[in-house]
Design a protein around this motif. Sequence first.
Motif, mmCIF file in Angstrom:
data_model
loop_
_atom_site.group_PDB
_atom_site.id
_atom_site.type_symbol
_atom_site.label_atom_id
_atom_site.label_comp_id
_atom_site.label_asym_id
_atom_site.label_seq_id
_atom_site.Cartn_x
_atom_site.Cartn_y
_atom_site.Cartn_z
ATOM 1 N N GLU A 117 23.486 59.493 -10.866
ATOM 2 C CA GLU A 117 24.708 59.461 -10.048
ATOM 3 C C GLU A 117 25.894 58.958 -10.870
ATOM 4 O O GLU A 117 25.738 58.303 -11.898
ATOM 5 N N ASN A 118 27.090 59.260 -10.367
ATOM 6 C CA ASN A 118 28.327 58.755 -10.962
ATOM 7 C C ASN A 118 28.823 57.562 -10.145
ATOM 8 O O ASN A 118 28.528 57.438 -8.949
ATOM 9 N N LEU A 119 29.610 56.693 -10.774
ATOM 10 C CA LEU A 119 30.140 55.541 -10.052
ATOM 11 C C LEU A 119 31.429 55.079 -10.702
ATOM 12 O O LEU A 119 31.688 55.352 -11.881
ATOM 13 N N THR A 120 32.232 54.390 -9.903
ATOM 14 C CA THR A 120 33.454 53.782 -10.415
ATOM 15 C C THR A 120 33.553 52.361 -9.883
ATOM 16 O O THR A 120 33.307 52.119 -8.697
ATOM 17 N N VAL A 121 33.900 51.439 -10.745
ATOM 18 C CA VAL A 121 34.160 50.049 -10.351
ATOM 19 C C VAL A 121 35.599 49.709 -10.703
ATOM 20 O O VAL A 121 36.181 50.298 -11.617
ATOM 21 N N TYR A 122 36.151 48.759 -9.957
ATOM 22 C CA TYR A 122 37.578 48.496 -10.038
ATOM 23 C C TYR A 122 37.859 47.024 -10.340
ATOM 24 O O TYR A 122 37.092 46.134 -9.964
ATOM 25 N N SER B 44 42.538 48.112 -13.462
ATOM 26 C CA SER B 44 41.736 48.907 -14.389
ATOM 27 C C SER B 44 40.513 49.433 -13.649
ATOM 28 O O SER B 44 40.112 48.884 -12.609
ATOM 29 N N SER B 45 39.945 50.496 -14.162
ATOM 30 C CA SER B 45 38.722 51.041 -13.579
ATOM 31 C C SER B 45 37.752 51.417 -14.682
ATOM 32 O O SER B 45 38.145 51.683 -15.831
ATOM 33 N N LEU B 46 36.482 51.405 -14.306
ATOM 34 C CA LEU B 46 35.398 51.817 -15.193
ATOM 35 C C LEU B 46 34.591 52.868 -14.456
ATOM 36 O O LEU B 46 34.081 52.603 -13.362
ATOM 37 N N HIS B 47 34.494 54.053 -15.035
ATOM 38 C CA HIS B 47 33.732 55.141 -14.439
ATOM 39 C C HIS B 47 32.528 55.430 -15.317
ATOM 40 O O HIS B 47 32.665 55.556 -16.550
ATOM 41 N N ILE B 48 31.357 55.497 -14.692
ATOM 42 C CA ILE B 48 30.134 55.833 -15.426
ATOM 43 C C ILE B 48 29.632 57.181 -14.913
ATOM 44 O O ILE B 48 29.438 57.373 -13.703
ATOM 45 N N THR B 49 29.421 58.084 -15.833
ATOM 46 C CA THR B 49 28.914 59.419 -15.497
ATOM 47 C C THR B 49 27.409 59.457 -15.734
ATOM 48 O O THR B 49 26.930 58.982 -16.759
ATOM 49 N N ALA B 50 26.706 60.022 -14.781
ATOM 50 C CA ALA B 50 25.245 60.203 -14.920
ATOM 51 C C ALA B 50 24.575 58.894 -15.326
ATOM 52 O O ALA B 50 23.992 58.786 -16.418
ATOM 53 N N ALA B 51 24.658 57.915 -14.436
ATOM 54 C CA ALA B 51 24.156 56.575 -14.746
ATOM 55 C C ALA B 51 22.683 56.600 -15.156
ATOM 56 O O ALA B 51 21.884 57.410 -14.654
ATOM 57 N N GLN B 52 22.343 55.696 -16.057
ATOM 58 C CA GLN B 52 20.967 55.532 -16.519
ATOM 59 C C GLN B 52 20.495 54.117 -16.191
ATOM 60 O O GLN B 52 21.314 53.219 -15.995
ATOM 61 N N THR B 53 19.195 53.925 -16.179
ATOM 62 C CA THR B 53 18.657 52.598 -15.850
ATOM 63 C C THR B 53 19.162 51.544 -16.842
ATOM 64 O O THR B 53 19.341 50.383 -16.481
ATOM 65 N N GLY B 54 19.443 51.955 -18.058
ATOM 66 C CA GLY B 54 19.963 51.024 -19.058
ATOM 67 C C GLY B 54 21.380 50.552 -18.789
ATOM 68 O O GLY B 54 21.859 49.627 -19.454
ATOM 69 N N ASP B 55 22.059 51.173 -17.819
ATOM 70 C CA ASP B 55 23.405 50.732 -17.440
ATOM 71 C C ASP B 55 23.362 49.548 -16.476
ATOM 72 O O ASP B 55 24.407 48.961 -16.178
ATOM 73 N N THR B 56 22.190 49.223 -15.989
ATOM 74 C CA THR B 56 22.047 48.092 -15.073
ATOM 75 C C THR B 56 22.579 46.817 -15.706
ATOM 76 O O THR B 56 22.300 46.530 -16.877
ATOM 77 N N GLY B 57 23.360 46.074 -14.940
ATOM 78 C CA GLY B 57 23.900 44.824 -15.449
ATOM 79 C C GLY B 57 25.093 44.358 -14.635
ATOM 80 O O GLY B 57 25.450 44.965 -13.629
#
Lengths: 110, 112
Positions: free
Chosen positions: A17-22, A72-85
């Motif tokens: 999935e994709n996600l954005t944090v702000y 500012s924003s951070l967008h992650i495309t095609a999240a992976q389990t290693g992005d957990t944090g």
Amino acid sequence: TQLLEQSPQFLSIQEGENLTVYCNSSSVFSSLQWYRQEPGEGPVLLVTVVTGGEVKKLKRLTFQFGDARKDSSLHITAAQTGDTGLYLCAPRNAGNMLTFGGGTRLMVKP
Amino acid sequence: DAGITQSPRHKVTETGTPVTLRCHQTENHRYMYWYRQDPGHGLRLIHYSYGVKDTDKGEVSDGYSVSRSKTEDFLLTLESATSSQTSVYFCAIQDGHNQPQHFGDGTRLSIL
């Protein structure tokens, strides 16, 4: 006092999935840093943004600095389990000090 | 990893005892910082240093003191520990003005 808000506080998604944090503030920043922190470790620098409207890419991560340098924003495309944090934004004020938000805790499930 | 070592990594002690945490860097960076991290508060600055024997207070400095007698070492002391000082403490270093900060792996301190 500079108010700094990160949203969402928690986010749980499926791998792919994709996600954005702000990261939003009431003040103008001279620059802003994004960090990722894993349990039992210190924050690790991901990127620094300096110019209003700036976009930086780090593999599947896209960072954007607002035109007015207040957000500012951070967008992650095609999240992976290693992005957990825990993702932390840290704007820098004119006095060279960083202010840290409470962070967004991201869980990517397989 | 940036050359930052924090010691000890874990400590449990009793209220009223003195505690000293050490941050050691091998990068020869000018600036050093001590933060504490608590749930709901994020990282908060305790003290910082611009250079040898040059330190200043941060946002939450009450109950803490620091010393920097050498470029590579920045010590954080709790003169008489209290339960409210139970936290995870992080040291950070920074090369120059407006440069990014790099963090150590933290010290988990529990005061009973």
